[in-house]
Design an enzyme around this catalytic site. Structure first.
Site, short mmCIF file in Angstrom:
data_model
loop_
_atom_site.label_atom_id
_atom_site.label_comp_id
_atom_site.label_asym_id
_atom_site.label_seq_id
_atom_site.Cartn_x
_atom_site.Cartn_y
_atom_site.Cartn_z
N SER A 114 5.73 -5.47 -1.31
CA SER A 114 5.72 -4.08 -1.76
C SER A 114 6.09 -3.14 -0.60
O SER A 114 7.22 -3.17 -0.12
CB SER A 114 4.36 -3.74 -2.38
OG SER A 114 4.40 -2.51 -3.04
N ALA A 115 5.17 -2.31 -0.10
CA ALA A 115 5.49 -1.44 1.03
C ALA A 115 5.95 -2.24 2.24
O ALA A 115 6.81 -1.80 3.01
CB ALA A 115 4.27 -0.59 1.39
N GLY B 43 0.87 -1.17 0.00
CA GLY B 43 0.00 0.00 0.00
C GLY B 43 0.90 1.22 0.00
O GLY B 43 1.87 1.26 -0.74
N GLU C 233 8.60 -6.59 -10.67
CA GLU C 233 7.37 -7.31 -10.34
C GLU C 233 7.52 -8.77 -10.77
O GLU C 233 7.97 -9.05 -11.88
CB GLU C 233 6.18 -6.65 -11.03
CG GLU C 233 5.93 -5.25 -10.47
CD GLU C 233 4.65 -4.61 -10.99
OE1 GLU C 233 4.05 -5.15 -11.95
OE2 GLU C 233 4.25 -3.58 -10.44
N HIS D 215 8.65 -3.18 -7.08
CA HIS D 215 8.04 -2.75 -8.36
C HIS D 215 9.10 -2.12 -9.26
O HIS D 215 8.81 -1.16 -9.98
CB HIS D 215 6.92 -1.72 -8.14
CG HIS D 215 5.74 -2.20 -7.35
ND1 HIS D 215 4.66 -2.82 -7.92
CD2 HIS D 215 5.46 -2.10 -6.02
CE1 HIS D 215 3.76 -3.09 -6.96
NE2 HIS D 215 4.23 -2.67 -5.82
#
Lengths: 241, 241
Positions: free
Chosen positions: A123-124, A90, A196, A160
């Protein structure tokens, strides 16, 4: 060191079977059969209830029960009791601020680095596992008390990771240019760009690239280097020692 | 209010005649013939000498002498004596931190908002002119003491605004999604997305879009709206009053 980490670039991969679909085999290999319940951290999204449901649905289908930290009356106690932790993606700034606001940073560090419970980030959630969030791609929508993060590994990650589009007419900096700007400022020697589909597995002092795409490593003063899935990245774990 | 601002999305436009080429007519119209010397702020890039040379070469060709603030023995005094200010682009976090480190924030506010000297910003220089840098696109390579910025206008800007690519397989958030995340957190009601080639001219209480591309306005609780070059945006200046 007993740490066990699965640091995933992205939770959803284009054509990869939905949320966590592209890495579900690695998730099952990582948490194994001993872990029954996973503590989910939904702080990176605004809708924590909705996010917990998404994570719970997926992880239940893989055989794990899920407790969401935002449902616990005492978040620190929830970390203290956890068999395994998964921090979802997020906004990295919102996530890091909430980790500090809820005072769980040092307890997560203790559980992962001393007690050896498995930690997964996406991700985050992968950004906050590293030295700092200085190499996030996210918009700084809130102001955390510091950019220093959990420090479960001694380098930074850019999730990413995106190659420059040679046909683009947009004049914003490329990802590689941004990471070079980071190296103009910081002492952290390496930034691992996880495209990714790519993830990093850390088991103690051994680190291995997994997934379907290559990673690009940026080390200050050296040319950038490409690493294939399966590459041994253990050398990154002794940097700065 | 006497403020005079030229807030440019980007310094270099693809096919736009090099550094500041696409907006050189607007620059000359803005600074006019009364301003002879412009104070340049190169803090957003690492190579301040090189950046000052680039800006000096271009602005001299338009008829203006350039003093770079990093060459001044006393940066605050340099702002105090300036006839006009231009803050160039680069990394917004580095820029804002340097503005605070050099203690020039309040003096710039005073000169622009009270004395009415013309202020031009480009990209990161436009970000720092607004309420906060919460809507920058840049990587957070350094930690500024706050995200609050010069506040020369009562809204935020997203420079280099980029429409989503419908053919992209990349799963990172679109720019519009990122700005929506900002609205989940902040009280600042509006974010003006300036596409490359677009700029905002503020003369007192009047604001006008200039340039060759449209802007996209994101106001909390309203659908996003498109504005053509030439549009009167003065309504943005009274928000929050």
């Amino acid at each position: 060191m007993t740490r066990r980490l699965l640091l995933v670039s992205n939770s959803t991969l284009h054509g990869g079977g939905g949320y966590l679909g592209h890495c579900q085999q690695q998730i099952q290999d990582f948490f194994g059969e001993q872990v029954k319940r996973i503590l989910f951290v939904p702080y990176a999204l605004h809708d924590r209830d909705g996010y917990a449901k998404t994570a719970r649905d997926k992880l239940q289908s893989l055989g794990y029960e899920v407790d969401s930290i935002h449902e616990a009356s005492d978040p620190v106690e929830a970390v203290r009791m956890a068999q395994g932790i998964f921090i979802g993606g997020g906004n990295t700034f919102r996530l890091l601020k909430a980790l500090y606001d809820n005072k769980v940073v040092s307890e997560i560090q203790k559980r992962v680095l001393k007690d050896g419970i498995p930690f997964m980030g996406s991700s985050a959630g992968t950004n906050v596992a590293t030295v700092s969030i200085n190499t996030t791609n996210d918009m700084p929508i809130v102001y955390p008390p510091t950019f220093a993060a959990l420090g479960l590994v001694p380098f930074n990650i850019n999730p990413h990771y995106l190659d420059a589009d040679p046909n683009s007419t947009h004049m914003g900096e490329t990802r590689e240019q941004r990471i070079k700007q980071f190296h103009e400022e910081s002492d952290t020697p390496s930034v691992l760009g996880l495209r990714e589909g790519c993830m990093l597995l850390v088991e103690g002092d051994k680190a291995t690239l997994l997934g379907s795409t290559k990673a690009r490593l940026f080390t200050r003063g050296k040319p950038a280097a490409e690493y294939e899935p399966g590459s041994d990245m253990s050398f990154l774990l002794t940097e700065g020692e």
